[in-house]
Design a protein around this motif. Sequence first.
Motif, short mmCIF file in Angstrom:
data_model
loop_
_atom_site.label_atom_id
_atom_site.label_comp_id
_atom_site.label_asym_id
_atom_site.label_seq_id
_atom_site.Cartn_x
_atom_site.Cartn_y
_atom_site.Cartn_z
N THR A 188 6.98 18.49 -1.66
CA THR A 188 8.02 19.58 -1.66
C THR A 188 7.51 20.98 -1.85
O THR A 188 8.26 21.90 -1.78
N ASP C 197 13.80 13.98 13.09
CA ASP C 197 14.42 13.90 11.52
C ASP C 197 13.91 15.15 11.07
O ASP C 197 12.67 15.62 10.95
N GLY C 199 13.67 16.84 8.06
CA GLY C 199 12.85 16.47 6.75
C GLY C 199 11.67 16.01 6.92
O GLY C 199 10.80 16.44 6.34
N GLU C 200 11.63 14.74 7.94
CA GLU C 200 10.36 14.30 7.84
C GLU C 200 9.45 14.62 9.12
O GLU C 200 8.35 13.98 9.28
N TYR D 23 4.32 21.29 11.11
CA TYR D 23 5.11 20.55 10.10
C TYR D 23 4.40 20.25 8.62
O TYR D 23 4.84 20.57 7.71
N GLN D 27 5.89 21.23 5.26
CA GLN D 27 6.69 20.05 4.97
C GLN D 27 7.82 20.28 3.59
O GLN D 27 8.97 19.82 3.72
N TYR D 30 10.80 22.14 5.18
CA TYR D 30 11.58 21.25 6.16
C TYR D 30 12.20 20.44 5.22
O TYR D 30 13.60 20.31 5.58
N ARG D 31 11.74 19.81 4.39
CA ARG D 31 12.36 18.67 3.35
C ARG D 31 13.42 19.37 2.74
O ARG D 31 14.63 18.86 2.50
N ARG D 32 13.51 20.78 2.15
CA ARG D 32 14.33 21.50 1.53
C ARG D 32 15.62 21.73 2.49
O ARG D 32 16.80 21.95 2.13
N ALA D 34 16.37 20.09 4.94
CA ALA D 34 17.24 18.93 5.56
C ALA D 34 18.07 18.68 4.33
O ALA D 34 19.28 18.46 4.42
N SER D 35 17.55 18.49 3.24
CA SER D 35 18.37 18.43 1.83
C SER D 35 19.55 19.25 1.42
O SER D 35 20.55 18.82 0.96
#
Lengths: 216, 216, 216, 216
Positions: A188, C197, C199-200, D23, D27, D30-32, D34-35
Amino acid sequence: MEFAKPLPSYLVTRYHGWKATTYSENQGWYRRLASEGQRPRAMVISCCDSRVHVTSIFGADQGEFFIHRNIANLVPPYQPDGDHHGTSATVEYAVTVLKVAHLIVLGHSQCGGVQGCIDMCKGHAPALDAKESFVGRWMDILKPKFSLVEDIEDADAQARQFERQAVVASLENLMTFPFIDSAVRDGTLSLHGLWTDIGEGGLECYDPRAGRFQPV
Amino acid sequence: MEFAKPLPSYLVTRYHGWKATTYSENQGWYRRLASEGQRPRAMVISCCDSRVHVTSIFGADQGEFFIHRNIANLVPPYQPDGDHHGTSATVEYAVTVLKVAHLIVLGHSQCGGVQGCIDMCKGHAPALDAKESFVGRWMDILKPKFSLVEDIEDADAQARQFERQAVVASLENLMTFPFIDSAVRDGTLSLHGLWTDIGEGGLECYDPRAGRFQPV
Amino acid sequence: MEFAKPLPSYLVTRYHGWKATTYSENQGWYRRLASEGQRPRAMVISCCDSRVHVTSIFGADQGEFFIHRNIANLVPPYQPDGDHHGTSATVEYAVTVLKVAHLIVLGHSQCGGVQGCIDMCKGHAPALDAKESFVGRWMDILKPKFSLVEDIEDADAQARQFERQAVVASLENLMTFPFIDSAVRDGTLSLHGLWTDIGEGGLECYDPRAGRFQPV
Amino acid sequence: MEFAKPLPSYLVTRYHGWKATTYSENQGWYRRLASEGQRPRAMVISCCDSRVHVTSIFGADQGEFFIHRNIANLVPPYQPDGDHHGTSATVEYAVTVLKVAHLIVLGHSQCGGVQGCIDMCKGHAPALDAKESFVGRWMDILKPKFSLVEDIEDADAQARQFERQAVVASLENLMTFPFIDSAVRDGTLSLHGLWTDIGEGGLECYDPRAGRFQPV
């Protein structure tokens, strides 16, 4: 508090110019940032030096970068002893509260703090050695890296290389913070090391595989 | 150092844009700044907050402002104990080496650090009370001022007022540094306290005679 | 038109950076695209979502993709009633004028439009049910597919699956356009369904034989 | 659904390149995204044209711009009749759900849709006049503006001017949406009209006081 003075008028003038243009053009965004809070994508740790403004180099606008600036863009090692640790507080806030995705350390050429550290290491700066020297005690963070550049004969080349080592030292010290180590492992958070040449406008990025900085 | 990653490509793109425009248009100045060193007129101490960039508000160019940014624009009191003191090192360098003429502390609305300090003072933030909390220990600097705003019932009004007190606290602590006290007495340095409202773009300056902040 | 404002300065800066780099490096190609017209190989229908830019994922350069973006990458059924049909106009232009070889529908995770449709189908979104809700009426296109995911108990899994069904619904509706059906039969056009997707960074492609999406 | 085909391999290859570089470098972000969901600062309405990618011109990365693309960057007037209105749905979502601060309409040179509208207005395009022509019916939105450019004799100059009028028409129609009018009056949203020259890389911004477009 008799010492505090009015703002110099050249700055008052500039502020009103900003209010009538940049603020006015972006009023909706500024209000939203105020009401919803910040959500910066990256934290940048750079030097106080007046010649290096990361907001300029990366065209960063309001809300994008959480920025800590100190002498020589240094991060001390993790030391939770209950004392005031200004730099450690900034990274703690950025990583655990704001959950930034990138943590960028930006070093630069002609860094006065790094030069002071070289002078100390060579025994040429007794004033910086004094216990009372805040700059000297701050630059102690970098001292252990001096052995890596000690043999470089050309003074300029040595300073440029030590500036880059200051970035690496900060990256290494960042990894001693448990919340950073954990966020990096989780994918993250990513760390990035940069060094910019003021006069030539160059930008290099630390490549851990090659073990050195490469132009971007 | 396997964790350090390449610079995200959107920043690489922006950097190349800066190099081809801003840098290119100012190359002579950048080279002169590199060869002759910086000579900033003012030092600014402001917050890391991504929503407040002093370079934007005051249209600051390369070489003008020596900028320190930390959580809640705080300055701790003078404490020459030989430990790392990042903030104290920045003001020492600005005043004794660069000999800046102005030292400006810039506070702002919606400050997360100041809000955290209020939460601590009200007993609502046990995590910040922990010895290991760098943010909590850093905000301890501001705690003694809480009695001044304790009676303000409206939470927003209280926070806005405490943010202004953070600026006053920093100004007061700056005056505990012998080299600052001496430069102010000599008339070679002046201190200034500012507070900006993020959403409305307002700017207030501390007026020591009135004992309060006034719009500039 | 007193309301239209100047472009925010951070975008002006970025534009000049683009002009001096990307544009400058590709001037010959841009001029040729201007004088000879576009000749894109593919049309992409994707969502307005700021987190999914097909130009990034596929490294698309100027002239490659004709791109329509709307809420939830939906295509309504063929309905030549003389009203404004923005999406139908885009596919008509791409297939009959530009004669693209591929028509790609790209769905994605965490789609706010698809989530709104689920809320409507479960009776949790009265505001979206109102006749005046443009988002609600647009998401009506997807409603008939809800029965396919109605029984999935986990809310996240249900949403992810419904996002994929939105892609299939668009592909099916595309086939109701006579000029698309005919081009597909002639072998001059092929349709493709994708889901990413966020996030991934995953990418799946619809496999009509298996009747489901497979990682590419 | 026998017609849907696998993704062409050149796109599979490019996707894997993106995954391993862009990506991977981002990463955490992108994960943040997404969440936590998207929080774009601006919405852009631009054309599907493959030669004009706003993400390139403005160096926009994931999360910054909510983008709607249709034929000729047109917005129809407010018409809450319960039918599918894809474009109206996008602005409703951007302004009422995402609360974007800027709404930018970006027109461009050599626009095929605008040229088609000119052909219709001059009686040279019977196919576009047909009730079944989705492109023709969509371009009807722009027709009322033709009188403003009717007298321009040079065909190229007329087309360039009509493209700019398409941007103005969209801005005017945007203001017929009650939620946009209200956000503009509240100072939480600002509209901006742009036109770009594909071949020369120029960018102009609509200046409502001057009543015309000016280079930025």
